[in-house]
Design a protein around this motif. Structure first.
Motif, PDB file in Angstrom:
ATOM      1  N   TYR A   1       0.813  -1.211   0.000  1.00  0.00           N
ATOM      2  CA  TYR A   1       0.000   0.000   0.000  1.00  0.00           C
ATOM      3  C   TYR A   1       0.849   1.264   0.000  1.00  0.00           C
ATOM      4  O   TYR A   1       0.375   2.329  -0.393  1.00  0.00           O
ATOM      5  CB  TYR A   1      -0.947   0.035   1.200  1.00  0.00           C
ATOM      6  N   THR A   2       2.103   1.176   0.427  1.00  0.00           N
ATOM      7  CA  THR A   2       2.960   2.355   0.484  1.00  0.00           C
ATOM      8  C   THR A   2       3.689   2.623  -0.832  1.00  0.00           C
ATOM      9  O   THR A   2       4.291   3.673  -0.998  1.00  0.00           O
ATOM     10  CB  THR A   2       4.018   2.217   1.606  1.00  0.00           C
ATOM     11  N   ILE A   3       3.632   1.671  -1.756  1.00  0.00           N
ATOM     12  CA  ILE A   3       4.326   1.809  -3.040  1.00  0.00           C
ATOM     13  C   ILE A   3       3.419   2.534  -4.032  1.00  0.00           C
ATOM     14  O   ILE A   3       2.239   2.189  -4.151  1.00  0.00           O
ATOM     15  CB  ILE A   3       4.705   0.416  -3.592  1.00  0.00           C
ATOM     16  N   PRO A   4       3.941   3.524  -4.745  1.00  0.00           N
ATOM     17  CA  PRO A   4       3.119   4.199  -5.767  1.00  0.00           C
ATOM     18  C   PRO A   4       2.564   3.171  -6.772  1.00  0.00           C
ATOM     19  O   PRO A   4       3.248   2.205  -7.125  1.00  0.00           O
ATOM     20  CB  PRO A   4       4.101   5.159  -6.440  1.00  0.00           C
ATOM     21  N   SER A   5       1.336   3.388  -7.213  1.00  0.00           N
ATOM     22  CA  SER A   5       0.644   2.404  -8.054  1.00  0.00           C
ATOM     23  C   SER A   5       1.393   2.075  -9.344  1.00  0.00           C
ATOM     24  O   SER A   5       1.422   0.927  -9.776  1.00  0.00           O
ATOM     25  CB  SER A   5      -0.773   2.862  -8.370  1.00  0.00           C
ATOM     26  N   ARG A   6       2.027   3.058  -9.954  1.00  0.00           N
ATOM     27  CA  ARG A   6       2.770   2.772 -11.201  1.00  0.00           C
ATOM     28  C   ARG A   6       3.963   1.858 -10.934  1.00  0.00           C
ATOM     29  O   ARG A   6       4.268   0.977 -11.720  1.00  0.00           O
ATOM     30  CB  ARG A   6       3.240   4.063 -11.865  1.00  0.00           C
ATOM     31  N   ARG A   7       4.638   2.069  -9.822  1.00  0.00           N
ATOM     32  CA  ARG A   7       5.778   1.211  -9.479  1.00  0.00           C
ATOM     33  C   ARG A   7       5.300  -0.190  -9.132  1.00  0.00           C
ATOM     34  O   ARG A   7       5.915  -1.173  -9.530  1.00  0.00           O
ATOM     35  CB  ARG A   7       6.554   1.820  -8.304  1.00  0.00           C
ATOM     36  N   LEU A   8       4.187  -0.269  -8.418  1.00  0.00           N
ATOM     37  CA  LEU A   8       3.631  -1.578  -8.086  1.00  0.00           C
ATOM     38  C   LEU A   8       3.210  -2.329  -9.349  1.00  0.00           C
ATOM     39  O   LEU A   8       3.463  -3.531  -9.481  1.00  0.00           O
ATOM     40  CB  LEU A   8       2.440  -1.406  -7.139  1.00  0.00           C
TER      41      LEU A   8
ATOM     42  N   GLN B   1       4.549  -1.948 -12.279  1.00  0.00           N
ATOM     43  CA  GLN B   1       5.788  -2.346 -12.946  1.00  0.00           C
ATOM     44  C   GLN B   1       6.358  -3.607 -12.300  1.00  0.00           C
ATOM     45  O   GLN B   1       6.818  -4.518 -12.998  1.00  0.00           O
ATOM     46  CB  GLN B   1       6.805  -1.216 -12.896  1.00  0.00           C
TER      47      GLN B   1
END
Length: 63
Positions: free
Chosen positions: A15-22, A24
């Motif tokens: 949940y703490t990771i930005p959605s685009r990075r998640l 990827q």
């Protein structure tokens, strides 16, 4: 069904990771794992069919 504490811990971290990075990270794993790739493609196809973006009832869409 009891959820593994490790899964809960990793979910909270995700949940703490930005959605685009998640997204990827998921794509990188799916490129190396045919089962995950198939599930991701099936999920995306089903999401395209729903006009409101909701998950079809009665299906388990956990990757």
């Amino acid at each position: 069904m009891e959820i593994d504490s490790k899964v809960v811990e990793l979910t909270e971290l995700a949940y703490t990771i930005p959605s685009r990075r998640l997204a990827q990270l998921l794509a990188e794993w799916a490129a190396a794992d045919r089962v995950l790739e198939s599930r991701l493609l099936a999920y995306a196809a089903a999401a395209d069919q729903g006009s409101d973006g909701s998950e079809p009832a009665g299906r388990d869409w956990r990757l």
